[in-house]
Design an enzyme around this catalytic site. Structure first.
Site, PDB file in Angstrom:
ATOM      1  N   GLY A  19       0.905  -1.388  -0.158  1.00 15.34           N
ATOM      2  CA  GLY A  19      -0.020  -0.038   0.323  1.00 15.34           C
ATOM      3  C   GLY A  19       0.613   1.385   0.104  1.00 15.34           C
ATOM      4  O   GLY A  19       0.296   2.318   0.077  1.00 15.34           O
ATOM      5  N   GLU A  20       2.294   1.001   0.249  1.00 15.93           N
ATOM      6  CA  GLU A  20       2.826   2.633   0.246  1.00 15.93           C
ATOM      7  C   GLU A  20       3.110   2.922  -1.177  1.00 15.93           C
ATOM      8  O   GLU A  20       2.864   2.165  -2.324  1.00 15.93           O
ATOM      9  CB  GLU A  20       4.334   2.125   0.714  1.00 15.93           C
ATOM     10  CG  GLU A  20       4.216   1.930   2.107  1.00 15.93           C
ATOM     11  CD  GLU A  20       5.636   1.510   2.931  1.00 15.93           C
ATOM     12  OE1 GLU A  20       6.573   1.912   2.142  1.00 15.93           O
ATOM     13  OE2 GLU A  20       5.686   1.271   3.882  1.00 15.93           O
ATOM     14  N   ARG A  38     -14.431  21.013   5.213  1.00 12.67           N
ATOM     15  CA  ARG A  38     -15.939  20.921   5.919  1.00 12.67           C
ATOM     16  C   ARG A  38     -15.669  20.962   7.385  1.00 12.67           C
ATOM     17  O   ARG A  38     -16.564  21.483   8.091  1.00 12.67           O
ATOM     18  CB  ARG A  38     -16.829  19.871   5.305  1.00 12.67           C
ATOM     19  CG  ARG A  38     -17.247  20.281   4.061  1.00 12.67           C
ATOM     20  CD  ARG A  38     -18.119  19.235   3.229  1.00 12.67           C
ATOM     21  NE  ARG A  38     -17.175  18.136   2.935  1.00 12.67           N
ATOM     22  CZ  ARG A  38     -17.848  16.944   2.331  1.00 12.67           C
ATOM     23  NH1 ARG A  38     -19.057  16.804   2.464  1.00 12.67           N
ATOM     24  NH2 ARG A  38     -16.833  15.928   2.027  1.00 12.67           N
ATOM     25  N   HIS A  96     -17.254  27.895   5.720  1.00  6.34           N
ATOM     26  CA  HIS A  96     -18.464  28.008   6.294  1.00  6.34           C
ATOM     27  C   HIS A  96     -18.512  29.160   7.557  1.00  6.34           C
ATOM     28  O   HIS A  96     -18.781  30.324   7.087  1.00  6.34           O
ATOM     29  CB  HIS A  96     -19.342  26.972   6.593  1.00  6.34           C
ATOM     30  CG  HIS A  96     -20.343  26.944   7.455  1.00  6.34           C
ATOM     31  ND1 HIS A  96     -21.481  27.949   7.135  1.00  6.34           N
ATOM     32  CD2 HIS A  96     -20.958  26.349   8.588  1.00  6.34           C
ATOM     33  CE1 HIS A  96     -22.465  27.729   7.931  1.00  6.34           C
ATOM     34  NE2 HIS A  96     -22.089  26.907   9.068  1.00  6.34           N
ATOM     35  N   ASP A 147     -29.464  24.287   1.962  1.00  6.88           N
ATOM     36  CA  ASP A 147     -29.269  24.697   3.308  1.00  6.88           C
ATOM     37  C   ASP A 147     -28.729  25.994   3.116  1.00  6.88           C
ATOM     38  O   ASP A 147     -28.395  26.543   2.094  1.00  6.88           O
ATOM     39  CB  ASP A 147     -28.135  23.619   4.069  1.00  6.88           C
ATOM     40  CG  ASP A 147     -27.073  23.380   3.192  1.00  6.88           C
ATOM     41  OD1 ASP A 147     -26.606  24.482   2.447  1.00  6.88           O
ATOM     42  OD2 ASP A 147     -26.551  22.295   3.302  1.00  6.88           O
ATOM     43  N   LYS A 177     -31.393  22.650   6.712  1.00  2.00           N
ATOM     44  CA  LYS A 177     -30.845  21.422   7.010  1.00  2.00           C
ATOM     45  C   LYS A 177     -30.550  21.125   8.258  1.00  2.00           C
ATOM     46  O   LYS A 177     -29.717  22.005   8.934  1.00  2.00           O
ATOM     47  CB  LYS A 177     -29.753  20.942   5.900  1.00  2.00           C
ATOM     48  CG  LYS A 177     -29.409  19.642   5.840  1.00  2.00           C
ATOM     49  CD  LYS A 177     -28.347  19.211   4.657  1.00  2.00           C
ATOM     50  CE  LYS A 177     -27.000  19.778   4.841  1.00  2.00           C
ATOM     51  NZ  LYS A 177     -25.946  19.354   3.760  1.00  2.00           N
ATOM     52  N   ARG A 219     -28.369  18.083   9.956  1.00  4.81           N
ATOM     53  CA  ARG A 219     -27.688  16.608   9.816  1.00  4.81           C
ATOM     54  C   ARG A 219     -27.668  15.938  11.134  1.00  4.81           C
ATOM     55  O   ARG A 219     -27.486  16.171  11.879  1.00  4.81           O
ATOM     56  CB  ARG A 219     -26.149  17.021   9.433  1.00  4.81           C
ATOM     57  CG  ARG A 219     -25.410  15.745   9.030  1.00  4.81           C
ATOM     58  CD  ARG A 219     -24.105  16.087   8.108  1.00  4.81           C
ATOM     59  NE  ARG A 219     -24.222  16.580   7.050  1.00  4.81           N
ATOM     60  CZ  ARG A 219     -24.528  15.676   5.987  1.00  4.81           C
ATOM     61  NH1 ARG A 219     -24.821  14.380   5.913  1.00  4.81           N
ATOM     62  NH2 ARG A 219     -24.697  16.176   4.701  1.00  4.81           N
TER      63      ARG A 219
HETATM   64  C1  R5P Z   1     -22.149  20.749   3.100  1.00  9.70           C
HETATM   65  O1  R5P Z   1     -23.047  21.540   3.805  1.00  9.70           O
HETATM   66  C2  R5P Z   1     -22.385  20.885   1.642  1.00  9.70           C
HETATM   67  O2  R5P Z   1     -22.575  22.096   1.195  1.00  9.70           O
HETATM   68  C3  R5P Z   1     -23.344  19.635   0.867  1.00  9.70           C
HETATM   69  O3  R5P Z   1     -24.528  19.896   1.240  1.00  9.70           O
HETATM   70  C4  R5P Z   1     -22.858  18.376   1.687  1.00  9.70           C
HETATM   71  O4  R5P Z   1     -21.634  18.343   1.786  1.00  9.70           O
HETATM   72  C5  R5P Z   1     -23.751  17.285   0.774  1.00  9.70           C
HETATM   73  O5  R5P Z   1     -23.405  16.128   1.675  1.00  9.70           O
HETATM   74  P1  R5P Z   1     -24.225  14.891   1.493  1.00  9.70           P
HETATM   75  O6  R5P Z   1     -24.403  14.643  -0.262  1.00  9.70           O
HETATM   76  O7  R5P Z   1     -23.453  13.792   2.000  1.00  9.70           O
HETATM   77  O8  R5P Z   1     -25.760  15.037   2.013  1.00  9.70           O
END
Ligand code: R5P
Length: 301
Positions: A35-36, A91, A126, A166, A189, A191
Site C-alpha cells: 500500500g505504500e 468541511r 462556512h 441549506d 437542513k 444533519r
Molecule cells: C455541506 O453543507 C455541503 O454544502 C453539502 O450540502 C453536503 O456536503 C452534501 O453532503 P451529502 O451529499 O452527504 O448530503
C-alpha cells in the site's frame, strides 16, 4: 513553467497545460503490494512546477503530494503551485466534540507550508470567509464555479425554481440565480448522521414547477435526495441537480436516482466522476478557463 498531472486526472491536467501554454508531463505513481506509494517526477524540472490534483478521496493523495513536493524541491524546483479543483478536508472547521481534530485548520496549515501558491474552486468555507484563513502560509486563490453553473443553466434554457438545500448553499444559489434569472429558495437542513439529514423547505408554491437543486458538494447524495423527495411531495413536477463538486460517495447516485433526481449536472472538478459522464452529465461544466485565469493571477502576485 511545467505542469504535472497525476494519473487519475490527466485529461483535466493536460487541458489546463494547453490553456496555460506550458509544458506538460505526468507524475509516475507506483503502489507497492503493502500500500505504500512510490512517486517519480520527470526530470529536469522547471523553476516553477504546477501540480494538478483534485483532493477528493484525499488520504493517499495527500501523502503522495508530500512526496512529490519534496522530490520537486530536491530536484531544483523553486516555486510550487498546487491546482486542486476540489480541496478536501475543508468541511470540518470546528471541533464539535472535545478531542476532535479540526481538519480544515490542520490540513490547510500543512498544505500551505508545502506550496508557494494554491488554486481551488468553491472550497467549503462556512465559518470563515477567506481561504487565506485556512491556508495561512501561501498565496491562494479560491475561484467560484457558480457563474459557470448559471451560464450553463441559461444556455440549456433551464426553467423552474432553484433550490438551495441549506443556508450554506445560499452564496452559490444566489450567484447562479443572478446569471440565469430564475427564482430561488433556500431550505434549512439538520444533519443527523453521515447519510441522514432533515430538510425543511420554505413556503413557496412548488406545484406544477420544475425544481433545480444547487449546491457546492454532493457527497452521500442524501442532502439532495431528501430535498427532492420533499419537493415532489409538495407538487414539484421534476427535480434536477446542479453542483460544483460531484464527489459521489458510494451509494450517492442510487440515492439520488431513487429520489427522482434527473439529470445531475456538475463541473469536471472530480476526475473519477468523469469516466461515466453519462447519463447524468457529471463533468460537463469545464473549469479549465477558470483555473487557467487563476494560475495566471497567482503568477502575477
Ligand atoms: C455541506 O453543507 C455541503 O454544502 C453539502 O450540502 C453536503 O456536503 C452534501 O453532503 P451529502 O451529499 O452527504 O448530503
Amino acid at each position: 513553467m511545467l505542469l504535472l498531472g497525476f494519473p487519475e486526472c490527466l485529461p483535466q491536467a493536460r487541458q489546463l497545460a494547453e490553456a496555460l501554454n506550458c509544458r506538460f508531463c505526468e507524475v509516475e505513481l507506483h503502489r507497492f503490494p503493502d500500500g505504500e506509494s512510490l512517486v517519480t517526477l520527470p526530470t529536469p524540472l522547471d523553476d516553477t512546477v504546477v501540480f494538478f490534483r483534485g483532493l477528493h478521496d484525499p488520504n493517499t493523495k495527500l501523502v503522495e503530494l508530500l512526496l512529490a513536493f519534496a522530490a520537486a524541491r530536491a530536484n531544483g524546483c523553486q516555486r510550487i503551485i498546487l491546482v486542486a479543483p476540489y480541496l478536501g478536508y475543508m468541511r470540518q472547521d470546528i471541533a464539535f466534540k472535545p478531542g476532535q481534530a479540526v481538519s480544515q485548520r490542520i490540513i490547510g496549515e500543512w498544505l500551505s507550508q508545502q506550496v508557494d501558491g494554491l488554486v481551488t474552486v468553491d472550497p467549503h468555507l462556512h465559518r470563515i470567509q477567506r481561504l487565506e484563513e485556512a491556508l495561512p502560509h501561501c498565496r491562494s486563490i479560491a475561484t467560484s464555479a457558480a457563474p459557470l453553473l448559471g451560464e450553463f443553466a441559461k444556455s440549456r434554457g433551464l426553467d423552474g425554481v432553484l433550490v438551495g438545500p441549506d443556508d450554506e448553499s445560499r452564496q452559490w444559489v444566489k450567484q447562479v440565480a443572478a446569471v440565469c434569472n430564475l427564482d430561488f429558495v433556500i431550505a434549512s437542513k439538520e444533519r443527523l448522521g453521515d447519510r441522514e439529514v432533515r430538510i425543511t423547505l420554505p413556503d413557496y408554491d412548488y406545484r406544477g414547477r420544475a425544481a433545480i437543486l444547487v449546491d457546492d458538494v454532493i457527497s452521500s447524495g442524501r442532502t439532495m435526495a431528501e430535498t427532492a423527495q420533499q419537493l415532489l411531495a409538495r407538487g414539484a413536477v421534476a427535480v434536477s441537480a446542479l453542483c460544483t463538486h460531484a464527489l459521489f460517495a458510494p451509494g450517492a447516485r442510487e440515492a439520488m436516482a431513487n429520489a427522482g433526481i434527473s439529470p445531475i449536472w456538475s463541473s469536471n472538478s472530480i476526475a473519477d466522476a468523469i469516466g461515466d459522464a453519462t447519463p447524468d452529465e457529471s463533468g460537463c461544466i469545464d473549469l479549465t478557463p477558470l483555473l487557467a485565469t487563476a494560475v495566471i493571477r497567482l503568477e502575477q502576485f
